[in-house]
Design an enzyme around this catalytic site. Structure first.
Site, PDB file in Angstrom:
ATOM      1  N   THR A  27       0.854  -1.185   0.000  1.00  0.00           N
ATOM      2  CA  THR A  27       0.000   0.000   0.000  1.00  0.00           C
ATOM      3  C   THR A  27       0.887   1.231   0.000  1.00  0.00           C
ATOM      4  OG1 THR A  27      -0.080   0.186   2.405  1.00  0.00           O
ATOM      5  CG2 THR A  27      -1.756  -1.201   1.361  1.00  0.00           C
ATOM      6  N   ILE A  89       7.556  -1.983   7.085  1.00  0.00           N
ATOM      7  CA  ILE A  89       7.598  -0.532   6.996  1.00  0.00           C
ATOM      8  C   ILE A  89       8.232  -0.141   5.659  1.00  0.00           C
ATOM      9  CG2 ILE A  89       8.445   1.604   8.012  1.00  0.00           C
ATOM     10  CD1 ILE A  89       6.352   0.086   9.707  1.00  0.00           C
ATOM     11  N   LYS A  90       7.455   0.603   4.882  1.00  0.00           N
ATOM     12  CA  LYS A  90       7.943   1.049   3.573  1.00  0.00           C
ATOM     13  C   LYS A  90       8.558   2.440   3.721  1.00  0.00           C
ATOM     14  CE  LYS A  90       5.467   0.227  -0.233  1.00  0.00           C
ATOM     15  NZ  LYS A  90       4.511   0.457  -1.362  1.00  0.00           N
ATOM     16  N   LEU A  91       9.770   2.583   3.206  1.00  0.00           N
ATOM     17  CA  LEU A  91      10.556   3.801   3.369  1.00  0.00           C
ATOM     18  C   LEU A  91      11.015   4.326   2.012  1.00  0.00           C
ATOM     19  CD1 LEU A  91      12.752   2.296   6.191  1.00  0.00           C
ATOM     20  CD2 LEU A  91      11.109   4.153   6.562  1.00  0.00           C
TER      21      LEU A  91
END
EC number: 2.2.1.2
Length: 221
Positions: A27, A89-91
């Protein structure tokens, strides 16, 4: 190659999960904004709907510019659904994003470094400890560069140096992208549900089913 679904739409996520091909969900704030729901609430809903997948991404927001701000957001996201271990966790692929990636990796948190457009960016993300790196195919194709070739180069680099980061082919637009990134060495393709539907279809399959149905009506029973 595994399939993640790239959406925040619960209906599409449920359909992909039901057919048994789903290994994860990606997402981002833009996808959640389309759904008109609070970001954290939707991530929690997704985690509950797909308990057996390996990863559900939750991206830090664009206004988190420093590593400290990203880490603070990550710590709140990790608490969703009682610290569900499937959360990733998307960074962003920035120096600050890499710093946050290294910190979270050392804490045992899965990370996905996104918006990768070069081999060197993928190399940096992998060295920072990213669980996943996400090169964007479609956006490169849009500017007349070869996104699949980028995936192939990253896969070869990771093979040569025995890197553990998994490659998520992102911004996948059509079935040919899926075929080509699978052959290029991507570990994962993250796709909209519409592409999953297209992958399952072929006119000869449909014609064959129609013929079987017609013949079955004629069969002596």
């Amino acid at each position: 190659m595994k399939f993640f679904i790239d959406t925040a739409n619960l209906v599409d996520i449920k359909k992909a999960y039901k057919i048994g091909v789903l290994s994860g969900v990606t997402t981002n704030p833009s996808l959640v904004a389309k759904e008109g729901v609070k970001f954290e609430d939707r991530v929690e809903e997704i985690l509950k709907e797909v308990p057996e997948v390996e990863s559900v991404s939750a991206e830090v927001t664009p206004d988190a510019l420093t590593a400290e701000e990203m880490i603070a957001q990550a710590n709140e996201l990790i608490k969703i659904n009682n610290g569900d271990k499937n959360i990733t966790i998307k960074l962003p692929m920035t120096l600050e994003g890499l710093e946050a990636c290294r910190y979270l990796t050392k804490k045992g948190v899965k990370t996905n470094v996104t918006l990768i457009f070069t081999v060197n960016q993928a190399l940096l993300a992998a060295r920072a400890g990213a669980t996943y790196v996400s090169p964007f195919l479609g956006r490169l194709d849009d500017i007349s560069e070869d996104g699949v070739l980028l995936v192939a180069k990253i896969a070869e680099l990771f093979r040569i140096h025995n890197m553990s980061a998994q490659i998520i082919a992102a911004s996948v637009r059509h079935p040919d992208h899926v075929t080509r990134v699978a052959m290029a060495g991507a570990h994962i393709a993250t796709v909209p549900f519409a592409v999953i539907e297209q992958l399952a279809k072929h006119p000869l399959t449909e014609q064959g089913m129609d013929k079987f149905a017609a013949d079955w009506k004629k069969a002596v029973r």
